[in-house]
Write an enzyme that holds these catalytic residues in place. Sequence first.
Site, PDB file in Angstrom:
ATOM      1  N   ASP A  93      37.257  35.733  25.491  1.00  0.00           N
ATOM      2  CA  ASP A  93      35.850  35.852  25.945  1.00  0.00           C
ATOM      3  C   ASP A  93      35.722  34.706  27.570  1.00  0.00           C
ATOM      4  OD1 ASP A  93      33.138  36.640  26.724  1.00  0.00           O
ATOM      5  OD2 ASP A  93      32.457  34.772  26.323  1.00  0.00           O
ATOM      6  N   ASP A 116      32.854  42.454  35.324  1.00  0.00           N
ATOM      7  CA  ASP A 116      31.928  44.465  35.122  1.00  0.00           C
ATOM      8  C   ASP A 116      30.739  43.057  35.680  1.00  0.00           C
ATOM      9  OD1 ASP A 116      30.557  45.518  33.532  1.00  0.00           O
ATOM     10  OD2 ASP A 116      31.908  45.794  31.485  1.00  0.00           O
ATOM     11  N   LYS A 120      23.392  48.164  33.213  1.00  0.00           N
ATOM     12  CA  LYS A 120      22.209  48.232  33.023  1.00  0.00           C
ATOM     13  C   LYS A 120      21.348  47.288  31.889  1.00  0.00           C
ATOM     14  CE  LYS A 120      23.357  52.019  30.048  1.00  0.00           C
ATOM     15  NZ  LYS A 120      24.430  53.450  29.199  1.00  0.00           N
ATOM     16  N   ASP A 152      32.802  45.178  44.330  1.00  0.00           N
ATOM     17  CA  ASP A 152      32.099  46.510  44.954  1.00  0.00           C
ATOM     18  C   ASP A 152      30.947  46.674  44.298  1.00  0.00           C
ATOM     19  OD1 ASP A 152      33.712  47.104  42.280  1.00  0.00           O
ATOM     20  OD2 ASP A 152      33.440  49.078  43.015  1.00  0.00           O
ATOM     21  N   THR A 185      44.053  41.954  43.966  1.00  0.00           N
ATOM     22  CA  THR A 185      44.033  43.481  42.484  1.00  0.00           C
ATOM     23  C   THR A 185      43.967  44.633  42.973  1.00  0.00           C
ATOM     24  OG1 THR A 185      41.681  43.365  42.707  1.00  0.00           O
ATOM     25  CG2 THR A 185      42.055  41.731  42.304  1.00  0.00           C
ATOM     26  N   GLU A 188      41.080  46.350  44.078  1.00  0.00           N
ATOM     27  CA  GLU A 188      40.705  45.957  45.477  1.00  0.00           C
ATOM     28  C   GLU A 188      41.443  46.943  46.598  1.00  0.00           C
ATOM     29  OE1 GLU A 188      40.383  42.505  48.860  1.00  0.00           O
ATOM     30  OE2 GLU A 188      40.678  41.707  47.202  1.00  0.00           O
TER      31      GLU A 188
END
Length: 233
Positions: A93, A116, A120, A152, A185, A188
């Site tokens: 992490d 990420d 939510k 994005d 990436t 991308e």
Amino acid sequence: MSRSLVFAAGDPAAPLLALDSVGAPLDFSRLVPGDGPLEIEIGFGKGRFLVRRATESPERRFLGVEIAHEYFQLAVHRVRRRKLRNAAAVCGDALYLAATVLPRECAQVLHIYFPDPWPKLRHHKRRLFDPTTVDLVLGLLAPAGELFFATDFLEYGERVRELLESHPAVLVERRDEQWPDGARTNYEAKYIEEGRPILRLVVRRTGAPIAPHPAGLEAVVHAWSPSAAGDEE
């Protein structure tokens, strides 16, 4: 300490190391030979950009951080297959590693592409860029270091931009065109082909020290205040 795995550059036949066997703060000289400038990519996915950068810039050192074990293994395989001796990787992490393992001000360049967004509301605290954790990310940058960011998820990207622009230790530039070296990436490349809008930022550290974001301090104070916890006396 976490049992996260570490891949050390050098001997392609060497076994993966447990993070607690390497020690903290992480000694990059044990992982990557040499003393060239360090670049870190957080969330390197399948390792496309990490491997490309390490191949093109043998005079620099590279460290990738990835939480997904499958992608970590794939990137390690690609680094070993190309016999790259200037790239290493950690599976774990990113915020935990930034808080406990990675040395402060260790990176000349920091790459974060399509993290990420945790859309939510109840998951926002898991975001890599949050008022309470942004100092951990920026704290990896050496003075005058640069951070490159892309997403994005435009709503999240705008919040990241606003958060960074309000931090006194960095200057933020929004980049409206593609990176000069093209897509960095797989995501991308796919999104460019689809014509999906992408928000890109170039963040440069100033001479100011990295301190907790003012909004992050307010959140911590509120979380621990008697009025928030309830007065039991």
